[in-house]
Write a protein that holds these residues in place. Sequence first.
Motif, PDB file in Angstrom:
ATOM      1  N   SER A   1       0.823  -1.217   0.000  1.00 28.01           N
ATOM      2  CA  SER A   1       0.000   0.000   0.000  1.00 28.01           C
ATOM      3  C   SER A   1       0.855   1.265   0.000  1.00 28.01           C
ATOM      4  CB  SER A   1      -0.932   0.001   1.208  1.00 28.01           C
ATOM      5  OG  SER A   1      -0.200  -0.166   2.415  1.00 28.01           O
TER       6      SER A   1
ATOM      7  N   VAL B   1     -12.985  -3.779  -1.480  1.00 28.86           N
ATOM      8  CA  VAL B   1     -12.519  -4.457  -0.262  1.00 28.86           C
ATOM      9  C   VAL B   1     -10.998  -4.488  -0.228  1.00 28.86           C
ATOM     10  CG1 VAL B   1     -12.380  -6.694   0.918  1.00 28.86           C
ATOM     11  CG2 VAL B   1     -14.582  -5.858   0.063  1.00 28.86           C
ATOM     12  N   ALA B   2     -10.370  -4.828  -1.367  1.00 24.36           N
ATOM     13  CA  ALA B   2      -8.910  -4.891  -1.419  1.00 24.36           C
ATOM     14  C   ALA B   2      -8.283  -3.536  -1.124  1.00 24.36           C
ATOM     15  CB  ALA B   2      -8.463  -5.389  -2.799  1.00 24.36           C
TER      16      ALA B   2
ATOM     17  N   VAL C   1      -9.599  -0.845   0.387  1.00 26.39           N
ATOM     18  CA  VAL C   1      -9.871  -0.381   1.751  1.00 26.39           C
ATOM     19  C   VAL C   1      -8.955  -1.076   2.752  1.00 26.39           C
ATOM     20  CG1 VAL C   1     -11.575  -0.389   3.608  1.00 26.39           C
ATOM     21  CG2 VAL C   1     -12.249   0.333   1.321  1.00 26.39           C
ATOM     22  N   LEU C   2      -8.838  -2.391   2.645  1.00 26.52           N
ATOM     23  CA  LEU C   2      -8.003  -3.131   3.593  1.00 26.52           C
ATOM     24  C   LEU C   2      -6.527  -2.767   3.445  1.00 26.52           C
ATOM     25  CD1 LEU C   2      -9.652  -6.692   3.528  1.00 26.52           C
ATOM     26  CD2 LEU C   2      -9.897  -4.905   5.257  1.00 26.52           C
TER      27      LEU C   2
ATOM     28  N   ILE D   1      -5.879   0.754   5.189  1.00 27.44           N
ATOM     29  CA  ILE D   1      -6.157   0.982   6.609  1.00 27.44           C
ATOM     30  C   ILE D   1      -4.908   1.394   7.372  1.00 27.44           C
ATOM     31  CG2 ILE D   1      -6.739  -0.168   8.780  1.00 27.44           C
ATOM     32  CD1 ILE D   1      -8.911  -1.689   7.308  1.00 27.44           C
ATOM     33  N   ASN D   2      -3.837   0.646   7.228  1.00 26.12           N
ATOM     34  CA  ASN D   2      -2.605   0.948   7.973  1.00 26.12           C
ATOM     35  C   ASN D   2      -1.979   2.274   7.551  1.00 26.12           C
ATOM     36  OD1 ASN D   2       0.580   0.636   8.239  1.00 26.12           O
ATOM     37  ND2 ASN D   2      -0.386  -0.544   9.882  1.00 26.12           N
TER      38      ASN D   2
ATOM     39  N   PHE E   1      -3.389  -2.488  12.489  1.00 33.39           N
ATOM     40  CA  PHE E   1      -3.894  -3.394  11.453  1.00 33.39           C
ATOM     41  C   PHE E   1      -2.768  -3.651  10.451  1.00 33.39           C
ATOM     42  CE2 PHE E   1      -6.085  -4.423   7.468  1.00 33.39           C
ATOM     43  CZ  PHE E   1      -6.970  -5.398   7.898  1.00 33.39           C
TER      44      PHE E   1
ATOM     45  N   VAL F   1      -1.858  -6.254   8.307  1.00 34.93           N
ATOM     46  CA  VAL F   1      -2.176  -7.485   7.579  1.00 34.93           C
ATOM     47  C   VAL F   1      -1.546  -7.410   6.199  1.00 34.93           C
ATOM     48  CG1 VAL F   1      -4.020  -8.964   6.726  1.00 34.93           C
ATOM     49  CG2 VAL F   1      -4.324  -7.701   8.864  1.00 34.93           C
TER      50      VAL F   1
ATOM     51  N   TYR G   1      -2.685 -11.961   2.579  1.00 36.44           N
ATOM     52  CA  TYR G   1      -4.001 -12.293   3.122  1.00 36.44           C
ATOM     53  C   TYR G   1      -5.104 -11.458   2.467  1.00 36.44           C
ATOM     54  CZ  TYR G   1      -1.115 -14.212   6.898  1.00 36.44           C
ATOM     55  OH  TYR G   1      -0.185 -14.898   7.623  1.00 36.44           O
ATOM     56  N   ILE G   2      -4.817 -10.171   2.271  1.00 33.15           N
ATOM     57  CA  ILE G   2      -5.852  -9.243   1.824  1.00 33.15           C
ATOM     58  C   ILE G   2      -6.354  -9.552   0.422  1.00 33.15           C
ATOM     59  CG2 ILE G   2      -6.271  -6.821   1.195  1.00 33.15           C
ATOM     60  CD1 ILE G   2      -4.493  -6.033   3.553  1.00 33.15           C
TER      61      ILE G   2
ATOM     62  N   ALA H   1     -10.192 -10.511  -0.537  1.00 34.61           N
ATOM     63  CA  ALA H   1     -11.016  -9.621  -1.355  1.00 34.61           C
ATOM     64  C   ALA H   1     -11.634 -10.384  -2.525  1.00 34.61           C
ATOM     65  CB  ALA H   1     -10.177  -8.454  -1.868  1.00 34.61           C
TER      66      ALA H   1
END
Length: 430
Positions: A172, A231-232, A234-235, A238-239, A253, A255, A259-260, A264
Amino acid sequence: MTVSWIGALVGLALAIILILYKLNPVYALMLGAVIGALIGGASLSQTVEIVVTGTQSVMGTVVRVLAAGVLAGVMMESGAANTIARAIVDSLGERLALFSLALSAMIITQVGVFIAVTVIILAPIALEVGERMHLSKVALLVALSGGGKAGNIISPNPNTIAAARGFNLELSQLMIADFIPALFGLAATVILATLLKHRGEIASRRDLEAIETPELTNLPSLKSALVAPIVAIVLLLINPIGSLLHIALLTKFQVDAMYILPLAGVIGALAMGKGRDLMAYASSGMERMTDVVLILIGAGAIGGLITSSTLPAEVVKLVQHSGISGVFLAPIAGILMAGATASTSTGVILATGSFSKSILAFGVAPIGAAVMIHTGATVIDELPHGNYFHATGAAMNMSFKQRMATIPYEAAVGLTMTIVGTIMFGFIFK
């Protein structure tokens, strides 16, 4: 064991020549690594150690790329990518046809679809629009390819994963850092495509009839198609958002994308009512990732050779004696390595594995180095010795000469992103 820089150069050159002569890139890269190590002074056993160590260095990237296959498979095989593309083109209308095609390519690639697959998905739509609006095929492909390049540097695709892992960054972080260069890339794409809209052969019904357009049925709704990418994203964000806003709960968070991205994909498939097809989508995504993974392993092998050699140190000396800023080593490495292999992902792996320590030695921050290598790898990655050139040319029913005509404009889009990325992270936010 330190290998002579001459051996590293010979190995890299041999790998490039073999790729140009159509040897499988994986074998070309591994053979180049072996020959280069032996010429550089390594023994047979030391050569094995160099190759194995190099391939082991890319295993973290390989795992994440395989995990990304679930999301890619869901987006491609479910028809979600087609639904999103059609919605963008239809909503913006024919008046903004080239912008809508470039934006569609950017978004579809950004949500995890391979850039070549994005062009193949959008080609029938582009040719339909081109026929009605009397647009040239060169302009249409520049719009698709340039938009795809812009989306590719802010996507969870193998090249972004490789660039992030090459400098021990979160996926990210790099996606966010690449966002402004991507916007400039999109703008350059639209400008160039608009200037080219009447140059060259105009799209016609014959082009649509000549390409294979699979019959798509039971496409998901736009709302359900957007679930997986939302979903992908946003997750993944987050961090970074927590760090930016100093929200302790969000920063906890941590992750990984491993995993993400599959999560998703699973949520997206369920939202589209295609849970029963999830296994098939995952298998398809895995198959599409297999070639990428093998090339990453080959790139890791020759990256191990270069890292084990004195070549990076010699390059640093050359840059120092030339008088140019050491910052430019990062984009130059990305441009050359991607151009040599005609692959963004392979170019990123080679550039990070071979020159990361040298680039960081000049005082460049890891995030800046990743951005400059990543954007640099989009400049001449569309050369004829790679699959992208031929796959996209066939998708638009273009001759070899017609496809060659688009390369300078595609390179201009990549160069725009590289210049913006270098100015931002090499000089302003260094």
